[in-house]
Design a protein around this motif. Structure first.
Motif, PDB file in Angstrom:
ATOM      1  N   ALA A  16      37.977  -5.090  27.181  1.00 56.72           N
ATOM      2  CA  ALA A  16      38.877  -5.187  26.030  1.00 56.72           C
ATOM      3  C   ALA A  16      38.287  -6.086  24.945  1.00 56.72           C
ATOM      4  CB  ALA A  16      40.242  -5.706  26.474  1.00 56.72           C
ATOM      5  N   VAL A  17      37.665  -7.192  25.339  1.00 56.49           N
ATOM      6  CA  VAL A  17      37.035  -8.105  24.376  1.00 56.49           C
ATOM      7  C   VAL A  17      35.934  -7.370  23.621  1.00 56.49           C
ATOM      8  CG1 VAL A  17      35.524 -10.137  24.198  1.00 56.49           C
ATOM      9  CG2 VAL A  17      37.608 -10.248  25.572  1.00 56.49           C
ATOM     10  N   LEU A  18      35.092  -6.650  24.345  1.00 60.65           N
ATOM     11  CA  LEU A  18      33.980  -5.953  23.710  1.00 60.65           C
ATOM     12  C   LEU A  18      34.460  -4.808  22.823  1.00 60.65           C
ATOM     13  CD1 LEU A  18      31.527  -5.974  26.751  1.00 60.65           C
ATOM     14  CD2 LEU A  18      31.486  -7.461  24.728  1.00 60.65           C
ATOM     15  N   VAL A  19      35.481  -4.066  23.269  1.00 62.88           N
ATOM     16  CA  VAL A  19      36.037  -2.971  22.468  1.00 62.88           C
ATOM     17  C   VAL A  19      36.636  -3.512  21.172  1.00 62.88           C
ATOM     18  CG1 VAL A  19      37.907  -1.262  22.400  1.00 62.88           C
ATOM     19  CG2 VAL A  19      36.401  -1.373  24.371  1.00 62.88           C
ATOM     20  N   ALA A  20      37.204  -4.712  21.235  1.00 64.03           N
ATOM     21  CA  ALA A  20      37.792  -5.326  20.040  1.00 64.03           C
ATOM     22  C   ALA A  20      36.739  -5.807  19.044  1.00 64.03           C
ATOM     23  CB  ALA A  20      38.696  -6.494  20.450  1.00 64.03           C
ATOM     24  N   GLY A  21      35.468  -5.765  19.446  1.00 68.40           N
ATOM     25  CA  GLY A  21      34.401  -6.141  18.534  1.00 68.40           C
ATOM     26  C   GLY A  21      33.969  -7.589  18.643  1.00 68.40           C
ATOM     27  N   ALA A  22      34.455  -8.307  19.638  1.00 67.55           N
ATOM     28  CA  ALA A  22      34.048  -9.693  19.840  1.00 67.55           C
ATOM     29  C   ALA A  22      32.800  -9.738  20.715  1.00 67.55           C
ATOM     30  CB  ALA A  22      35.178 -10.490  20.491  1.00 67.55           C
ATOM     31  N   SER A  53      37.659  -9.378  13.904  1.00 70.05           N
ATOM     32  CA  SER A  53      38.984  -9.888  13.549  1.00 70.05           C
ATOM     33  C   SER A  53      39.528  -9.122  12.358  1.00 70.05           C
ATOM     34  CB  SER A  53      38.904 -11.382  13.236  1.00 70.05           C
ATOM     35  OG  SER A  53      38.493 -11.587  11.910  1.00 70.05           O
ATOM     36  N   GLY A  54      40.821  -9.183  12.126  1.00 70.40           N
ATOM     37  CA  GLY A  54      41.460  -8.461  11.038  1.00 70.40           C
ATOM     38  C   GLY A  54      41.072  -8.968   9.670  1.00 70.40           C
ATOM     39  N   SER A  55      40.605 -10.228   9.561  1.00 67.40           N
ATOM     40  CA  SER A  55      40.266 -10.781   8.256  1.00 67.40           C
ATOM     41  C   SER A  55      38.773 -10.725   7.986  1.00 67.40           C
ATOM     42  CB  SER A  55      40.760 -12.226   8.152  1.00 67.40           C
ATOM     43  OG  SER A  55      40.104 -13.012   9.133  1.00 67.40           O
ATOM     44  N   GLY A  56      38.012 -10.072   8.850  1.00 63.93           N
ATOM     45  CA  GLY A  56      36.601  -9.884   8.580  1.00 63.93           C
ATOM     46  C   GLY A  56      35.695 -10.931   9.184  1.00 63.93           C
ATOM     47  N   GLY A  57      36.210 -11.936   9.876  1.00 68.27           N
ATOM     48  CA  GLY A  57      35.367 -12.944  10.508  1.00 68.27           C
ATOM     49  C   GLY A  57      34.829 -12.448  11.833  1.00 68.27           C
ATOM     50  N   ASP A  58      33.764 -13.107  12.297  1.00 69.34           N
ATOM     51  CA  ASP A  58      33.209 -12.791  13.604  1.00 69.34           C
ATOM     52  C   ASP A  58      33.936 -13.589  14.668  1.00 69.34           C
ATOM     53  OD1 ASP A  58      31.259 -11.082  12.545  1.00 69.34           O
ATOM     54  OD2 ASP A  58      29.918 -12.767  12.135  1.00 69.34           O
ATOM     55  N   VAL A  59      34.133 -12.995  15.841  1.00 69.49           N
ATOM     56  CA  VAL A  59      34.825 -13.653  16.942  1.00 69.49           C
ATOM     57  C   VAL A  59      33.914 -13.659  18.155  1.00 69.49           C
ATOM     58  CG1 VAL A  59      36.806 -13.546  18.515  1.00 69.49           C
ATOM     59  CG2 VAL A  59      37.096 -12.952  16.094  1.00 69.49           C
ATOM     60  N   ALA A  60      33.782 -14.834  18.778  1.00 68.73           N
ATOM     61  CA  ALA A  60      33.065 -14.974  20.036  1.00 68.73           C
ATOM     62  C   ALA A  60      34.061 -15.490  21.062  1.00 68.73           C
ATOM     63  CB  ALA A  60      31.902 -15.944  19.892  1.00 68.73           C
ATOM     64  N   VAL A  61      34.030 -14.945  22.257  1.00 69.58           N
ATOM     65  CA  VAL A  61      34.918 -15.371  23.335  1.00 69.58           C
ATOM     66  C   VAL A  61      34.051 -16.029  24.399  1.00 69.58           C
ATOM     67  CG1 VAL A  61      36.534 -14.606  25.109  1.00 69.58           C
ATOM     68  CG2 VAL A  61      36.569 -13.537  22.841  1.00 69.58           C
ATOM     69  N   ARG A  64      45.570  -5.039  17.774  1.00 70.91           N
ATOM     70  CA  ARG A  64      45.628  -4.050  16.687  1.00 70.91           C
ATOM     71  C   ARG A  64      46.576  -2.902  16.998  1.00 70.91           C
ATOM     72  NH1 ARG A  64      39.736  -4.824  16.416  1.00 70.91           N
ATOM     73  NH2 ARG A  64      39.369  -6.135  14.604  1.00 70.91           N
ATOM     74  N   GLU A  65      46.618  -2.481  18.272  1.00 73.63           N
ATOM     75  CA  GLU A  65      47.476  -1.349  18.625  1.00 73.63           C
ATOM     76  C   GLU A  65      48.938  -1.636  18.302  1.00 73.63           C
ATOM     77  OE1 GLU A  65      44.682  -1.745  22.245  1.00 73.63           O
ATOM     78  OE2 GLU A  65      45.229  -2.919  20.521  1.00 73.63           O
ATOM     79  N   PHE A  66      49.352  -2.909  18.414  1.00 70.29           N
ATOM     80  CA  PHE A  66      50.741  -3.262  18.154  1.00 70.29           C
ATOM     81  C   PHE A  66      51.025  -3.335  16.655  1.00 70.29           C
ATOM     82  CE2 PHE A  66      50.319  -4.590  22.501  1.00 70.29           C
ATOM     83  CZ  PHE A  66      51.553  -4.290  23.046  1.00 70.29           C
ATOM     84  N   THR A  67      50.044  -3.760  15.871  1.00 68.60           N
ATOM     85  CA  THR A  67      50.272  -3.884  14.433  1.00 68.60           C
ATOM     86  C   THR A  67      50.095  -2.566  13.703  1.00 68.60           C
ATOM     87  OG1 THR A  67      47.971  -4.561  14.046  1.00 68.60           O
ATOM     88  CG2 THR A  67      49.595  -6.313  14.406  1.00 68.60           C
ATOM     89  N   ALA A  68      49.448  -1.593  14.356  1.00 63.94           N
ATOM     90  CA  ALA A  68      49.176  -0.308  13.712  1.00 63.94           C
ATOM     91  C   ALA A  68      50.310   0.690  13.865  1.00 63.94           C
ATOM     92  CB  ALA A  68      47.890   0.293  14.286  1.00 63.94           C
ATOM     93  N   THR A  69      51.366   0.322  14.564  1.00 66.31           N
ATOM     94  CA  THR A  69      52.449   1.273  14.806  1.00 66.31           C
ATOM     95  C   THR A  69      53.795   0.625  14.517  1.00 66.31           C
ATOM     96  OG1 THR A  69      53.459   2.754  16.409  1.00 66.31           O
ATOM     97  CG2 THR A  69      52.600   0.690  17.269  1.00 66.31           C
TER      98      THR A  69
END
Length: 199
Positions: free
Chosen positions: A21-27, A1-9, A128-133
């Motif tokens: 997409a979930v795995l690429v996002a780091g969840a 997540s953007g604030s440093g927390g862990d995310v589980a789906v 993230r792709e939307f907030t980075a541009t």
């Protein structure tokens, strides 16, 4: 997540593209064995939340109505419900998020007394792709590009919306979807070329 927390789906099924997409996002992806939106699903989801030490459970989907929300809260979960324009009618949650334009508190009159509301586009859930541009600058006389990406769905729904937008916007506008874009880096390149992105 953007604030440093862990995310589980936690899901009972997910397409390969969305799983990727979930795995690429780091969840971390967990499979719920129980049928979706059943009492067993609520119990299994709450148990997983406890096992993971989750601070919140987020229910995002039309099947997760008020009775499902009540079951999760009875299990001790702090619950955020993602909703569209009061679609459930009644809410038993700690937080209700409606990120849509025009979201109004009146749509959520029937909610638990302790439920807080997060309403409007300032709470939009963006990848993230939307907030980075910031998007490309609009230049007079140059073809414009609209990128349509709905929650990672590159299927019929997105293609139908893109076709309708293309018809309405007419000549001089390219409407594209992220179909076949395999990585967040490639999505970022696509978005940087956009005049407007619809998510």
């Amino acid at each position: 997540s953007g604030s440093g927390g862990d995310v589980a789906v936690a899901v009972n099924q997910l397409s390969p593209a969305l799983s990727h997409a979930v795995l690429v996002a780091g969840a971390v992806l967990h499979t719920i064995a129980a049928p979706r939106a059943t009492a067993e699903d609520a119990a299994e989801t709450a148990r997983l939340g406890r096992d993971l030490g989750a601070a919140w459970i987020i229910a995002d989907g039309y099947p997760f109505g008020p009775w499902f929300q009540t079951l999760l809260r009875k299990e001790g979960a702090r619950l955020l419900v993602v909703d569209d324009h009061g679609s459930h009618g009644r809410y038993d949650a700690d937080l209700v998020l409606d990120q849509n334009l025009g979201a109004q508190a009146d749509d959520y009159d029937r909610r638990s007394a302790d439920a807080a509301l997060l309403l409007g586009s300032r709470y939009a859930l963006l990848r993230r792709e939307f907030t980075a541009t910031t998007g490309a600058a609009v230049e007079a006389g140059k073809r414009q590009r609209v990128v349509v990406a709905l929650g990672g769905d590159s299927g019929t729904r997105v293609k139908t919306l893109a076709a309708r937008l293309g018809t309405r916007l007419g000549e001089g506008v390219d409407v594209v979807t992220p179909a076949g874009v395999g990585s967040s880096g490639a999505m970022g390149i696509l978005l940087r070329s956009a005049t407007v992105a619809v998510s």
